[in-house]
Every structure is written in C-alpha cells, then in structure tokens.
Design a protein around this motif. Structure first.
Motif, mmCIF file in Angstrom:
data_model
loop_
_atom_site.group_PDB
_atom_site.id
_atom_site.type_symbol
_atom_site.label_atom_id
_atom_site.label_comp_id
_atom_site.label_asym_id
_atom_site.label_seq_id
_atom_site.Cartn_x
_atom_site.Cartn_y
_atom_site.Cartn_z
ATOM 1 N N VAL A 98 -45.853 5.255 -24.974
ATOM 2 C CA VAL A 98 -47.246 5.681 -25.158
ATOM 3 C C VAL A 98 -47.536 6.942 -24.350
ATOM 4 O O VAL A 98 -48.220 7.860 -24.820
ATOM 5 C CB VAL A 98 -48.208 4.541 -24.774
ATOM 6 C CG1 VAL A 98 -49.627 5.063 -24.589
ATOM 7 C CG2 VAL A 98 -48.201 3.465 -25.855
ATOM 8 N N ASP A 99 -47.016 7.010 -23.118
ATOM 9 C CA ASP A 99 -47.226 8.194 -22.280
ATOM 10 C C ASP A 99 -46.741 9.461 -22.976
ATOM 11 O O ASP A 99 -47.436 10.482 -23.020
ATOM 12 C CB ASP A 99 -46.468 8.036 -20.959
ATOM 13 C CG ASP A 99 -47.243 7.191 -19.965
ATOM 14 O OD1 ASP A 99 -48.047 6.362 -20.428
ATOM 15 O OD2 ASP A 99 -47.046 7.358 -18.757
ATOM 16 N N ALA A 100 -45.524 9.395 -23.512
ATOM 17 C CA ALA A 100 -44.933 10.560 -24.156
ATOM 18 C C ALA A 100 -45.726 10.960 -25.395
ATOM 19 O O ALA A 100 -45.921 12.159 -25.666
ATOM 20 C CB ALA A 100 -43.477 10.276 -24.538
ATOM 21 N N VAL A 101 -46.194 9.977 -26.169
ATOM 22 C CA VAL A 101 -46.990 10.274 -27.365
ATOM 23 C C VAL A 101 -48.294 10.966 -26.978
ATOM 24 O O VAL A 101 -48.711 11.943 -27.607
ATOM 25 C CB VAL A 101 -47.280 8.984 -28.152
ATOM 26 C CG1 VAL A 101 -48.278 9.241 -29.265
ATOM 27 C CG2 VAL A 101 -45.989 8.424 -28.735
ATOM 28 N N VAL A 145 -38.588 16.302 -30.989
ATOM 29 C CA VAL A 145 -37.712 15.942 -32.106
ATOM 30 C C VAL A 145 -37.263 14.489 -31.983
ATOM 31 O O VAL A 145 -37.331 13.709 -32.949
ATOM 32 C CB VAL A 145 -36.486 16.892 -32.164
ATOM 33 C CG1 VAL A 145 -35.433 16.332 -33.110
ATOM 34 C CG2 VAL A 145 -36.912 18.275 -32.636
ATOM 35 N N VAL A 146 -36.818 14.103 -30.789
ATOM 36 C CA VAL A 146 -36.384 12.721 -30.574
ATOM 37 C C VAL A 146 -37.547 11.758 -30.767
ATOM 38 O O VAL A 146 -37.416 10.705 -31.403
ATOM 39 C CB VAL A 146 -35.781 12.564 -29.161
ATOM 40 C CG1 VAL A 146 -35.429 11.111 -28.886
ATOM 41 C CG2 VAL A 146 -34.548 13.445 -29.012
ATOM 42 N N LEU A 147 -38.718 12.121 -30.239
ATOM 43 C CA LEU A 147 -39.888 11.253 -30.345
ATOM 44 C C LEU A 147 -40.293 11.050 -31.796
ATOM 45 O O LEU A 147 -40.586 9.918 -32.224
ATOM 46 C CB LEU A 147 -41.044 11.857 -29.548
ATOM 47 C CG LEU A 147 -42.325 11.021 -29.474
ATOM 48 C CD1 LEU A 147 -42.062 9.708 -28.752
ATOM 49 C CD2 LEU A 147 -43.423 11.821 -28.759
ATOM 50 N N SER A 206 -37.099 13.776 -20.030
ATOM 51 C CA SER A 206 -36.429 12.689 -19.311
ATOM 52 C C SER A 206 -37.039 11.343 -19.664
ATOM 53 O O SER A 206 -36.318 10.355 -19.862
ATOM 54 C CB SER A 206 -36.524 12.926 -17.802
ATOM 55 O OG SER A 206 -35.907 14.136 -17.442
ATOM 56 N N PHE A 207 -38.368 11.284 -19.752
ATOM 57 C CA PHE A 207 -39.017 10.008 -20.026
ATOM 58 C C PHE A 207 -38.712 9.527 -21.439
ATOM 59 O O PHE A 207 -38.492 8.334 -21.677
ATOM 60 C CB PHE A 207 -40.526 10.120 -19.822
ATOM 61 C CG PHE A 207 -41.208 8.786 -19.779
ATOM 62 C CD1 PHE A 207 -41.068 7.956 -18.682
ATOM 63 C CD2 PHE A 207 -41.981 8.355 -20.836
ATOM 64 C CE1 PHE A 207 -41.692 6.726 -18.639
ATOM 65 C CE2 PHE A 207 -42.607 7.124 -20.806
ATOM 66 C CZ PHE A 207 -42.466 6.301 -19.704
ATOM 67 N N ILE A 208 -38.695 10.446 -22.405
ATOM 68 C CA ILE A 208 -38.351 10.061 -23.779
ATOM 69 C C ILE A 208 -36.898 9.582 -23.830
ATOM 70 O O ILE A 208 -36.582 8.595 -24.510
ATOM 71 C CB ILE A 208 -38.578 11.239 -24.741
ATOM 72 C CG1 ILE A 208 -40.074 11.530 -24.856
ATOM 73 C CG2 ILE A 208 -37.985 10.946 -26.125
ATOM 74 C CD1 ILE A 208 -40.406 12.732 -25.698
#
Length: 386
Positions: A92-95, A261-263, A119-121
């Motif tokens: 959720v943080d990354a989004v 891209v990964v997300l 890093s977090f993703i």
C-alpha cells in the motif's frame, strides 16, 4: 527495507518554491514532521507506518510461528495463510507514493522516487515469493475453509466463473483505461502567491527593492505582483491507471521507472493472469486431466495469486487520497475510474471464492487424501523413531 526509508523527491519547477516539497527525506519522516507542527493531520503518517512497518513485522512473527510448529512441514497452517494475505497489503505504501508522484508529474512538477521506493517494492515481491515457496505446490494462499462455504456446489461455481471473469475484465478495462481514477488540484489563491512573493522579494531585495519601488508609479508594484500571480500555472492533473503507468515510466528517473514497472505488473498483469490460471485450473479439474497437469495449473494459480495487487492498488489510492487531503494547498478527488477498479477488485475476490469452491476435492478424493495423509504421518513418525 521499510516504509520509513521510502523516499520521494518533489519540488516545483514552474513557480517559486512554496513549501510544497519533499526533498531528500522519507515520506513518512516528512509527514510526521508536518503533523507534529500541526500543519497536517496524523492520518497519513499513521497509515503509511501501519502498512509499511507494522504489517511486515506481524507477517514476520506469523512466519516464525509457522516454522516453529511440528506440523509446519507436513501441511500449511493458518499462520502462513494469514502471512500470505498480509504480504500483498504491505505494498500500500508503494502504491500511495506512486500515485502521488504520478499526479505531480502530470501536473508539470518535478517529482521522482529514490532508492527506498525501489527497495520497498523489491521487498514486497521477494517476501511474497518466499511465502509462496513455503506453501505446497497445490495449495492456494486462500484458506481451505472458504471452499466449504458452498459444499457440494462445485459445478455451480464452475458455471458461474466465466460470467464473473467477464464482469471482472469489463470493470478492469473501464477502471484502468477508459475513466480517470484521480484528479489533483492546487488551491493556492492568487492573494497567497502575491503575499509570499512580496515577502520573498522584501527579504532578498532589501534596499534595492525599496529603490526600485520609488521609481514606479503608485500601485504599479502591486499590479506587477498580481500579474505574475495570475500567470503562475495552476496545478491540475487527471489520470487513469494506465496513464499513470505511462507517466511514471516516461519520467526518466531510474528508481521511478524500475519500481513502477514491477509494481504495475502486480496491479494489472497478475490479476489478469490469475483469472486465466483459474479458468484453466477449473477446466483441468472437471476435464479429469492427469493429476500432474492439474497440479501445474494449481501451482501457477497460487503463484500469480500471491502477486495480484489490484485490491491493494485500490487501498493504496485511498491512502494516497488521505495523504493529499492532509495538505491545505492540495486537493485530490477520486474519479469514476477508482470506483470501477474497486468493483473489479471485489469481483476478483469473488472469483477466488468461486475458484476455491470449484477446485474443492470430492468426498472420494477427501477420503484418499486422508489415507495418504495418515500413511505419510506414520512414515514420518517411524523415521523420527529411528
């Protein structure tokens, strides 16, 4: 990695640097400073800490508890299923950060992510992969008790799944492509811009400013400031989910590009793969395909389900909305695309329910599995005794 290290750099590039920036600080650290100073509420930092720090710690405790049980090797426990569920929600943080940066970029501001974002993703996906490795190949990350909600209705669930999948794809298209999901506007008034600009010039200009004012006609200085304020670009950005992805990929900032891209693989690609894998797994289940073929589809389904982040994306947008609402100068509105995506996420959860019901073993298979399980347990105990 943790949310506290996840950084986003933001500054204006078209106007004087009003205090709208987050530069070389973690987003959580910046928001906590603003909250302590009374300029924003505590919702935003608490939400980010909860999803980015508290949930990973709870998940770690659950996994340790799973590994510490004697039956952990033989079959998945509820600990592991709960950890699997929590694993995706740590994203959720990354989004939220992706949404903020995408909206600011679309509004014409300079914004980028730093190493903490990537890093977090990476942590989210590697953690999910680790939990998937601990789950048996044929096990879904959804607790098996769900398949017992509609006992004896495997055929009904299999018949309903194609319709539910079609509804899911339609809602996902309208939510991700056709409609905008969010709109951001800056509510900085012209009077506020004039006041801040005058204070800046007075501080920096000093006597030279006063000399310049003396050469102007009365009121001309104020008119110049007002004219400048009228020409300051008004921040107004509107994005769909797919447009946000393109904006982030075209940002030319390595961490923003790689992380996004990964997300978005988890947000868009994995949910679609989950539906396809579910369809083929159900087909193999009812077509009496060889056991190894069915297990391959089940293994693929459990893998893609672990990384399907559509509902997390919806939750992250809600948190992003809360973060933006914390700032008096910014306004974020959730648009129709968000509600289509929320409906698609709900249908996606319903698809998992139908899949679990359709894939549930029959009474004969349960009896066989019970016999095999008893045999394996006796074998394990005999090996342990030796």
């Amino acid at each position: 990695s943790s949310s506290s290290s996840s950084s986003s750099s933001v500054s204006t590039s078209q106007a004087p640097t009003f205090p709208l920036g987050i530069s070389d600080k973690s987003l959580v650290g910046y928001l906590l400073e603003e909250a302590r100073a009374g300029r924003i509420g505590f919702f935003a930092p608490i939400a980010l800490v909860t999803f980015g720090i508290v949930l990973p710690l709870v998940k770690l405790v659950l996994v340790i508890g799973f590994l510490g049980t004697e039956t952990g090797v033989a079959k998945p426990s509820m600990h592991l299923h709960i950890a699997s569920f929590l694993s995706r929600w740590t994203a959720v943080d990354a989004v939220a950060e992706a949404g903020i940066v995408a909206l600011l970029l679309q509004a014409g501001m300079f914004a980028k992510h730093d190493l903490g974002y990537t890093s977090f993703i990476g942590y989210v996906f590697l953690s999910g992969f680790g939990i998937w490795l601990m789950l048996p190949n044929s096990s879904s990350s959804t607790p098996a008790v769900i398949s017992q909600v509609l006992p004896g209705h495997r055929t009904l669930a299999a018949c309903l799944f194609p319709l539910s999948a079609a509804v899911f794809a339609t809602l996902l298209y309208f939510g991700a492509v056709h409609f905008a999901m969010a709109r951001m506007q800056a509510s900085i008034s012209e009077d506020a811009i004039v006041k801040r600009l005058d204070a800046f010039l007075t501080k920096e200009g000093g006597d030279m400013l006063e000399m310049g004012k003396s050469l102007l006609a009365p009121g001309e200085y104020e008119a110049m400031l007002r004219e400048f304020a009228e020409k300051v670009p008004k921040l107004d950005a509107e994005l769909s989910a797919c447009k946000a992805m393109l904006v982030l990929i075209q940002s030319r900032h390595p961490h923003t590009i790689v992380g996004s891209v990964v997300l978005y693989i988890g947000i868009v690609f994995m949910p679609l793969m989950e539906v396809l894998a579910s369809a083929f797994a159900i087909k193999a289940r009812f077509a009496l395909s060889p056991r190894n073929s069915l297990e391959r589809w089940q293994s693929l389904l459990s893998f893609v389900s672990e990384f399907a982040l559509l509902e997390v994306f919806v939750g992250g947008l809600a948190v992003c909305h809360g973060i933006m609402s914390s700032f008096s100068v910014l306004r974020m509105d959730l648009m129709p695309g968000f509600y289509f995506l929320a409906a698609a996420a709900a249908i996606g959860v319903f698809n998992r329910f139908l899949t679990n019901v359709a894939m549930a073993p029959s009474d004969v298979e349960k009896e066989e599995e019970s016999q095999y399980g008893a045999f394996d347990e006796n074998l394990r105990l005999s090996m342990k005794a030796r």
